[in-house]
Motif scaffolding. Sequence first.
Motif, short mmCIF file in Angstrom:
data_model
loop_
_atom_site.label_atom_id
_atom_site.label_comp_id
_atom_site.label_asym_id
_atom_site.label_seq_id
_atom_site.Cartn_x
_atom_site.Cartn_y
_atom_site.Cartn_z
N PRO A 59 2.91 7.13 5.48
CA PRO A 59 3.21 5.97 4.60
C PRO A 59 3.79 4.78 5.35
O PRO A 59 3.62 3.64 4.91
CB PRO A 59 4.22 6.56 3.60
CG PRO A 59 3.98 8.02 3.62
CD PRO A 59 3.56 8.36 5.02
N ILE B 286 0.86 -1.19 0.00
CA ILE B 286 0.00 0.00 0.00
C ILE B 286 0.89 1.24 0.00
O ILE B 286 1.77 1.39 0.84
CB ILE B 286 -0.93 0.01 1.23
CG1 ILE B 286 -1.78 -1.26 1.25
CG2 ILE B 286 -1.83 1.24 1.20
CD1 ILE B 286 -2.63 -1.39 2.50
N ILE C 47 -2.54 9.48 5.71
CA ILE C 47 -1.96 8.55 6.67
C ILE C 47 -0.47 8.42 6.40
O ILE C 47 -0.03 8.36 5.26
CB ILE C 47 -2.64 7.18 6.57
CG1 ILE C 47 -4.15 7.32 6.79
CG2 ILE C 47 -2.06 6.20 7.58
CD1 ILE C 47 -4.93 6.05 6.54
N LEU D 237 -7.38 3.54 0.40
CA LEU D 237 -6.04 2.97 0.29
C LEU D 237 -5.75 2.66 -1.16
O LEU D 237 -6.64 2.17 -1.88
CB LEU D 237 -5.92 1.69 1.13
CG LEU D 237 -6.16 1.83 2.64
CD1 LEU D 237 -6.08 0.47 3.30
CD2 LEU D 237 -5.16 2.78 3.27
N LEU E 135 0.95 2.09 6.70
CA LEU E 135 -0.08 1.61 5.78
C LEU E 135 -0.08 0.08 5.70
O LEU E 135 0.53 -0.51 4.81
CB LEU E 135 0.13 2.22 4.39
CG LEU E 135 -0.09 3.74 4.30
CD1 LEU E 135 0.28 4.25 2.93
CD2 LEU E 135 -1.53 4.10 4.64
N TYR F 194 -2.91 -3.08 5.88
CA TYR F 194 -4.32 -3.44 5.92
C TYR F 194 -4.51 -4.70 6.78
O TYR F 194 -3.65 -5.59 6.74
CB TYR F 194 -4.83 -3.69 4.49
CG TYR F 194 -6.32 -3.88 4.41
CD1 TYR F 194 -7.16 -2.77 4.45
CD2 TYR F 194 -6.89 -5.15 4.33
CE1 TYR F 194 -8.53 -2.92 4.39
CE2 TYR F 194 -8.25 -5.30 4.26
CZ TYR F 194 -9.08 -4.19 4.29
OH TYR F 194 -10.44 -4.35 4.24
N GLY G 85 -2.54 6.38 1.65
CA GLY G 85 -3.72 6.28 2.49
C GLY G 85 -4.29 7.64 2.82
O GLY G 85 -3.55 8.58 3.16
#
Length: 343
Positions: free
Chosen positions: A157, A39, A155, A115, A160, A162, A42
């Motif tokens: 980095p 990801i 958010i 995301l 990030l 999930y 965010g």
Amino acid sequence: IHSNLQRNHPENSSVEEKLLFIPALVRNVQRPHEISGTIQFGWCLQCSNPHQFFLPRFLHALHLHLAYEYALPKTADNPHNRRCTIWTNGILWSDDDGVQTLVEIVDNSQCVLLLMSCLEGLECNMVKLRMEVITDILFHQKDTCPILQLQEFIIDPSQLEYPIDKPSSLTLYNIEHLALCVLLKKPVITSYKNEGKLGIKVSDLLPFEPNNSALSVFAGRNPETLVPDAYRRSRGQRRVQENGILAQHALVPDDLPDIMKDIEDLKADYEQLGTYLRLRDSDIEAIKMENPHNVWICLKNVIRMWLNRNTTATELPNRRLLVEAIERINPRLAITLGEKYAA
């Protein structure tokens, strides 16, 4: 049940197809346990009032729009069967531009989470898409639940991973603060909670942006409109206004005597000043070699060269550029000159 109007007949604008979204049909679809790839971005839209939350109507309308706007159809003969995964409170899809996107309602329906990830070398596609998706999210929020008190965040980095169930527990960067940093041309933004920690470079928080003054997360909005009144009353916002005034006042070689009166305290810092005014190192060294024992003459030659060499530059020499360079050496003098020049 929420009705969404989807136009399928562009040749006849009066013909519309009504699509019904029934949440019960996706009740058994499980939320993804993970997202493929790393990801890279965010963003979240958070209710700032603990007694408010996003309505189901907003979620259902957003689901439908994102599925039909961005997810590709599985077959040409059935445009309603899209290549995406929809569960009770989220949607995940990938496109032919190499970008994967997830939009989900989390934190007890008080936060919209976005995301994104992409294949290497296709980061520009992700930047373009996130501007479009954020624009759509904000549009549907204003259309279905306009009274919500909200804040936008990026958010960090490094956090990030999930799933993210409560973005407010992470390190966040406020969009309003980011807009102020852009207007003031500050290279670093501190986190929303701050807690005395060092911030992050804007270029590291949002890499691959083609235009630093029109970041994709602004979703087409002018950064000046994102700065709240609290900032406008602060010294930071006065600096925004001052910068606009100072930038309008171009400097020419004839201004050299007046400039020298204002910056006489910087004669020992002429090399730094030349660097911050973006003179070449070789030019600064040549000035130093010509008068190695006379810093006043060196300072004067630095300013003279700056006033003359930028005549073909994109931004001509002006008071704002001079004050910004001085601020990196002597902040107190920069404030004094900024107030003087803006008066």
